[in-house]
Each structure stands twice: as structure tokens, then as C-alpha cells.
Design a protein around this motif. Sequence first.
Motif, PDB file in Angstrom:
ATOM      1  N   ALA A 188       0.929  -1.154  -0.008  1.00 35.87           N
ATOM      2  CA  ALA A 188      -0.054   0.073   0.162  1.00 35.87           C
ATOM      3  C   ALA A 188       0.882   1.072  -0.177  1.00 35.87           C
ATOM      4  CB  ALA A 188      -1.003  -0.147   1.122  1.00 35.87           C
ATOM      5  N   ALA A 189       1.846   1.224   0.758  1.00 37.08           N
ATOM      6  CA  ALA A 189       2.762   2.418   0.827  1.00 37.08           C
ATOM      7  C   ALA A 189       3.559   2.523  -0.475  1.00 37.08           C
ATOM      8  CB  ALA A 189       4.065   2.193   1.852  1.00 37.08           C
ATOM      9  N   GLY A 190       4.002   1.664  -1.273  1.00 40.97           N
ATOM     10  CA  GLY A 190       4.624   1.612  -2.731  1.00 40.97           C
ATOM     11  C   GLY A 190       3.332   2.167  -3.577  1.00 40.97           C
ATOM     12  N   LEU A 191       2.264   1.680  -3.353  1.00 40.14           N
ATOM     13  CA  LEU A 191       1.162   2.318  -4.571  1.00 40.14           C
ATOM     14  C   LEU A 191       1.058   3.800  -4.210  1.00 40.14           C
ATOM     15  CD1 LEU A 191      -0.955   1.401  -6.408  1.00 40.14           C
ATOM     16  CD2 LEU A 191      -2.712   0.967  -4.610  1.00 40.14           C
ATOM     17  N   LEU A 192       1.011   4.163  -2.776  1.00 43.01           N
ATOM     18  CA  LEU A 192       0.656   5.654  -2.601  1.00 43.01           C
ATOM     19  C   LEU A 192       1.742   6.521  -3.206  1.00 43.01           C
ATOM     20  CD1 LEU A 192      -0.502   5.555   1.209  1.00 43.01           C
ATOM     21  CD2 LEU A 192      -1.732   6.301  -0.832  1.00 43.01           C
ATOM     22  N   GLU A 193       3.233   6.087  -2.993  1.00 42.38           N
ATOM     23  CA  GLU A 193       4.108   6.801  -3.774  1.00 42.38           C
ATOM     24  C   GLU A 193       3.922   7.161  -5.138  1.00 42.38           C
ATOM     25  OE1 GLU A 193       7.934   4.900  -3.140  1.00 42.38           O
ATOM     26  OE2 GLU A 193       7.858   5.046  -1.094  1.00 42.38           O
ATOM     27  N   ASP A 194       3.486   6.233  -6.028  1.00 39.99           N
ATOM     28  CA  ASP A 194       3.103   6.422  -7.363  1.00 39.99           C
ATOM     29  C   ASP A 194       1.696   7.115  -7.656  1.00 39.99           C
ATOM     30  OD1 ASP A 194       5.586   5.154  -7.981  1.00 39.99           O
ATOM     31  OD2 ASP A 194       4.853   3.130  -8.233  1.00 39.99           O
ATOM     32  N   TRP A 195       0.775   7.154  -6.493  1.00 41.84           N
ATOM     33  CA  TRP A 195      -0.480   7.681  -6.931  1.00 41.84           C
ATOM     34  C   TRP A 195      -0.452   9.024  -6.997  1.00 41.84           C
ATOM     35  CZ3 TRP A 195      -4.688   4.111  -6.171  1.00 41.84           C
ATOM     36  CH2 TRP A 195      -5.966   4.627  -6.614  1.00 41.84           C
ATOM     37  N   PRO A 196      -1.154   9.462  -8.031  1.00 38.20           N
ATOM     38  CA  PRO A 196      -1.313  10.866  -8.352  1.00 38.20           C
ATOM     39  C   PRO A 196      -2.155  11.636  -7.894  1.00 38.20           C
ATOM     40  CG  PRO A 196      -2.730  10.028 -10.116  1.00 38.20           C
ATOM     41  CD  PRO A 196      -1.990   8.686  -9.144  1.00 38.20           C
ATOM     42  N   PRO A 197      -1.880  12.925  -7.174  1.00 38.46           N
ATOM     43  CA  PRO A 197      -2.614  13.654  -6.156  1.00 38.46           C
ATOM     44  C   PRO A 197      -4.170  14.055  -7.152  1.00 38.46           C
ATOM     45  CG  PRO A 197      -0.970  14.986  -6.992  1.00 38.46           C
ATOM     46  CD  PRO A 197      -0.457  13.776  -7.396  1.00 38.46           C
ATOM     47  N   TYR A 198      -5.377  14.344  -6.418  1.00 35.81           N
ATOM     48  CA  TYR A 198      -6.160  15.061  -7.051  1.00 35.81           C
ATOM     49  C   TYR A 198      -5.975  16.183  -7.867  1.00 35.81           C
ATOM     50  CZ  TYR A 198     -10.806  16.733  -8.149  1.00 35.81           C
ATOM     51  OH  TYR A 198     -12.004  17.352  -8.541  1.00 35.81           O
ATOM     52  N   ASP A 199      -6.395  16.347  -8.992  1.00 38.50           N
ATOM     53  CA  ASP A 199      -6.436  17.581  -9.737  1.00 38.50           C
ATOM     54  C   ASP A 199      -7.662  17.878 -10.291  1.00 38.50           C
ATOM     55  OD1 ASP A 199      -6.029  19.645 -11.894  1.00 38.50           O
ATOM     56  OD2 ASP A 199      -3.785  18.842 -12.082  1.00 38.50           O
ATOM     57  N   ILE A 256      -6.426  10.119   1.230  1.00 36.92           N
ATOM     58  CA  ILE A 256      -7.061  11.410   1.561  1.00 36.92           C
ATOM     59  C   ILE A 256      -6.201  12.572   1.771  1.00 36.92           C
ATOM     60  CG2 ILE A 256      -8.348  12.641   3.628  1.00 36.92           C
ATOM     61  CD1 ILE A 256      -9.514   9.975   4.288  1.00 36.92           C
ATOM     62  N   GLU A 257      -4.957  12.455   2.101  1.00 39.05           N
ATOM     63  CA  GLU A 257      -4.079  13.477   1.927  1.00 39.05           C
ATOM     64  C   GLU A 257      -3.724  13.700   0.546  1.00 39.05           C
ATOM     65  OE1 GLU A 257      -0.266  12.350   3.872  1.00 39.05           O
ATOM     66  OE2 GLU A 257      -1.257  11.894   5.865  1.00 39.05           O
ATOM     67  N   LEU A 258      -4.037  12.958  -0.508  1.00 37.31           N
ATOM     68  CA  LEU A 258      -3.596  13.408  -1.934  1.00 37.31           C
ATOM     69  C   LEU A 258      -4.756  14.222  -2.446  1.00 37.31           C
ATOM     70  CD1 LEU A 258      -1.844  10.012  -3.289  1.00 37.31           C
ATOM     71  CD2 LEU A 258      -0.930  12.285  -2.984  1.00 37.31           C
ATOM     72  N   GLY A 259      -5.768  14.483  -1.679  1.00 39.30           N
ATOM     73  CA  GLY A 259      -7.068  15.007  -1.930  1.00 39.30           C
ATOM     74  C   GLY A 259      -8.183  14.199  -2.332  1.00 39.30           C
ATOM     75  N   TRP A 260      -8.015  12.963  -2.436  1.00 37.20           N
ATOM     76  CA  TRP A 260      -9.330  12.165  -3.039  1.00 37.20           C
ATOM     77  C   TRP A 260     -10.258  11.741  -1.740  1.00 37.20           C
ATOM     78  CZ3 TRP A 260      -9.323  10.988  -7.957  1.00 37.20           C
ATOM     79  CH2 TRP A 260      -8.071  11.455  -8.680  1.00 37.20           C
ATOM     80  N   GLU A 261     -11.558  11.704  -2.202  1.00 40.91           N
ATOM     81  CA  GLU A 261     -12.530  11.138  -1.350  1.00 40.91           C
ATOM     82  C   GLU A 261     -12.521   9.423  -1.746  1.00 40.91           C
ATOM     83  OE1 GLU A 261     -14.515  12.629   0.738  1.00 40.91           O
ATOM     84  OE2 GLU A 261     -13.696  14.596   0.308  1.00 40.91           O
TER      85      GLU A 261
END
Length: 565
Positions: free
Chosen positions: A399-410, A436-441
Motif C-alpha cells: 500500500a505504501a508503494g502504491l501511494l508513492e506512485d498515486w497521483p494527487p487529485y487535480d 485522503i492526503e492526496l485530495g481524494w474522497e
Amino acid sequence: MSPTAFPAPPEHGHVTFLGAGPGDPGLLTLRAVEALAHADVLVAEQDVLDVVRTHARQGVAEVHTEADASVPGTGTPQLTVVDGASTPAGVPAMRDAAHLVMEAARGGRRVVRAVSGDPGLDAYAADEMLACASAGVPFEVVPGVAAAVGVPAYAGVPLRDAEGADVRFVDARTASDRCWTEVGASDGTVVVSTTLDSVAAAAGELVSAGRKPDTPMTVTVGGTTTRQRTWTATLGTIAQTLKQAKVLPSPEGARPVIAVVGERSAAAQRDRLAWFESKPLFGWKVLVPRTKEQAASLSDQLRSYGAVPHEVPTIAVEPPRTPQQMERAVKGLVTGRYEWIAFTSVNAVKAVREKFEEYGLDARAFAGIKVAAVGEQTANALVAFGVKPDLVPSGEQSAAGLLEDWPPYDPVFDPIDRVFLPRADIATETLVAGLIELGWEVDDVTAYRTVRASPPPAETREAIKGGGFDAVLFTSSSTVRNLVGIAGKPHNVTVIACIGPATAKTAEEHGLRVDVMAPEPSVHKLAEALADFGTRRRLAALEAGDPVTRPSERRPGARRRRSTT
């Protein structure tokens, strides 16, 4: 007509006489696999059925040709079904296997008569073929790898080389005095089919017929399987060698063996050519605490290293107690509620797929939705469903590795700000908090529940606690807790392999010594790490001049005694 068309006139049926090889299912020919896939009935001895049934279609009937021990003096065949449901069969009690094959072929059925090795070398297959010919039943022959050829190859004993030599094949059970005299007078290679308790007698026949007592000889039992064992000696010393190895006397003395006599079976040559028994985990019994579905590819990888995987489920997967949330989320996929769906496990993929099938949906429902997967196994499960993931971690498969590559919400490029996260009821909050920190619901939905599985059979529990397993692979902290809970703590001679630091910590908290840890959190890397451990262990034994043993063959007392010398 194509030779693979399998003609079968309804009034006659069709019989395929098939060679199942010497024991390794991987030695079945492509033609054999094709014939098995079309069979309505399999006729074979039990050990042969174990080799071929994997390639048979579900529901094929199995006719065991052994006599029924419960009915003395009879040869009543027993008919069962591959799916495990035992059903009475309308097959008459008859001792003649040829008649049994004929009966099975009635009514247009396609029958596979499987024999060990090659049909051309089977003592009774020709009689059965003649019976089919006399009755007008069409048949064909699919050759197999003969034990007399396949077993020496797996034992690292070539039968011929560039210099050339005669190769003689002898069945010690039926060999005449003239046969022994001929092979005794020859200086070629002799391949003897016999039994474990008759090896010394066969060696004596060869010496009496003229072979020198110091002629090299190898004896292999369980050839081409992970139970294979090979002893190297001479015609004059083989009896003593088997006695010193505590192989004989034994209640298993009737086990078939292949013995090779000649210079090509010399110990110095076999040491360099014994490729099969030199596999890193050869003969290791490895406990895999995962379900058969989860463990399939892992078990295949372990087998490639020579191991014998034993799958024991430690968790059971059940539907959520309140399915309404999952139902709303799946409907939301179709109506365009989500920009992303993130799968964190194979079980999550399975849960969504089952809901799709319940609603009559398929992979097309993912159109327009970005799909993420944690790890290669989850990604493979999606591909099997018909969905290619848009995002898989490029680094750590977690999960941590996935978050590193996940784009923030734009808000400019992302028309929808919501992520569907189907997962287990005991999953951690790492991924949710990060998204959530990346701006996603995030719609964090319980797709399935994990509960502790039922305890394995008593025999398996005793093997776990008593040191019957050579290694155990722990793929998560929950597998450690659950295995100890349902089966007990593995014996201290068992090699403990863990997928990562967190799992290793849990194992240590349960009093286990961690011997192997994967370089990255992947089940396949974990298996590789165990194979590397096995290789190092084998090389250390060889360098020390010690016999190569499995962990389960070495008790702590023996290990301590050696360390003090």
C-alpha cells in the motif's frame, strides 16, 4: 482427418493406450495431455491415476484396476469421480483388465487406458490391444517415457556417450538364465528393472554370469519424483551399501527400482550429472499456509526447486455481514461515481468479480475507470478477469508503494474525486489516509471478511509440531498468528521464511527463529530466498564432507554434537 480428432463411433467407443511415464507428470507428452482432456473414462492403477488425473476434464470417471481388498479373491474395480464424489459404477466385477477396458468403451465412450512408463513395454497392454482389435473397438497408442530410460536420466546416469556402447534392458522378474548369461558376457550398459529387496540378487546374477564385482552400479527408487533417492556402489558392494544406508531390510522392499550397471554409472561421473537431486530444495516438504487458489503459482515455483509443497489454509474468506455497502459501491461503478478503483488483494478482485457476475456484469463495466493494483498477484488476478491495471507500484509492492506512485487529485484533469477501495475487514488504514492526503474522497468498503480457518488434519498438526516439515513460508503476520492458533508452533528444526520485517517480527514474538527473509515483499521472491538458503546449505554440507540432508532429518541434538567437534 487430423490425427488428433479422436474418432469415436457411438456403437464401439474408442480406446487410447497411453504411457504415463515413470512418475513425473511433467513428462507426459502433448498428445497424452490432449487425449486425457477428451476422455470420458480413465482406466489405470492408482499410482498412474495420480499422475494423469490433473489433465483430465472434470467429471471424468476413474476405473481403478487393482483388486478390491474388501472382497478377498476378487478384482472388483472401483469407480470414482475426479471431483471427489464417490459413486457406484455399473461396471461388472471382472479380473481381466482387457474386459474392463472393453466394458468402459461401450456406448461410444472415449477411454484412456493409462499405464506406467510406455505401453510398448507394459506386460499386459498388448493383450488388451488385441482384445480391442478382436472386438472391432478402435484404439490408438500414445507412447510414454519408459522408466528404464527416464529414471537414469533423472539420476544423472547417461546410458550412452560419444564412444558408443551396447545398452541392454533386463526385467529381473522375468529374466531367464540365458538372458543373464548374455548380459553378463557383454561389456555394455545394463539397465535392470527390479525391486529394492531384489537388487542384490540381480547383482549376484550378473557377477555369476561374468561381470566383475567392482563394476559400478547405481540404484534409484522413486525415480523422476521428489521422493527419488539414488545409491552408488558396485555389483559386489550394493547389498552392504543399502544395509548401511538403512534402506534394507524394509517393509517397502517391494518398491520398484531402476539399477544401471556399467562405467557410466560411476560415482565420480554421477556427482557432476545428478541435476535432479541437486535442486536447491530437493525433497523438502514445505508448508504453504495459503489456500489452494492463492498458493497455486507459489507451489508450482517450489516444485521447480524440487520441493514438495503442502498447502494449509490459515484463513477463510466470507462475505461481509452487511452486503448493502458493497452492492451500492458496485452499482456506483456502473453509474460513474468513481474515478479510481484500488485492489489491495486477490480476494478483493474475487469479491468484486462475484458481485459483477451476480448482476450480470463483466469486465466492460470498468470502462472509463482507472484501476490500481497492489502487487503482481493482484494484477494477475485482474488480467485474468479481463482488466489491465492502470497503476501498479513501481517500487515496493505494498500500500505504501502504491501511494508513492498515486497521483494527487487535480480538479482540472480529474472530473471525479472519488476512489472505490474494496478490501478486507481487518485491513490497515494506511492506504485510506494516504489517498485522503492526496485530495481524494475514499469509499472504504468491506468487500469480504477474513476468519481463522478450521484446524488441518491431526496428521498435519503433528508434522508441524514434530518437525515433519523442512520449511514453512509465512506471507503475512496473520498467517503466523493463525497457523500457530490452529495447528501449533512449528518445530525448531523447521526453517522459517518470512515475506518481510513485519511478518518476521510477528514470528519472533511467537518464539520462532527466522532463517530466511525475502529481499522484497513478494511471494515469489520469498520462494527464491528459500531456494538460495537451500543452495547455501547444500554447498556447506558438501564442502564439509557431510551428507546432504533435509532440515527435518537433522534433530537439534545431532546439530549440537557436530558443532562441538
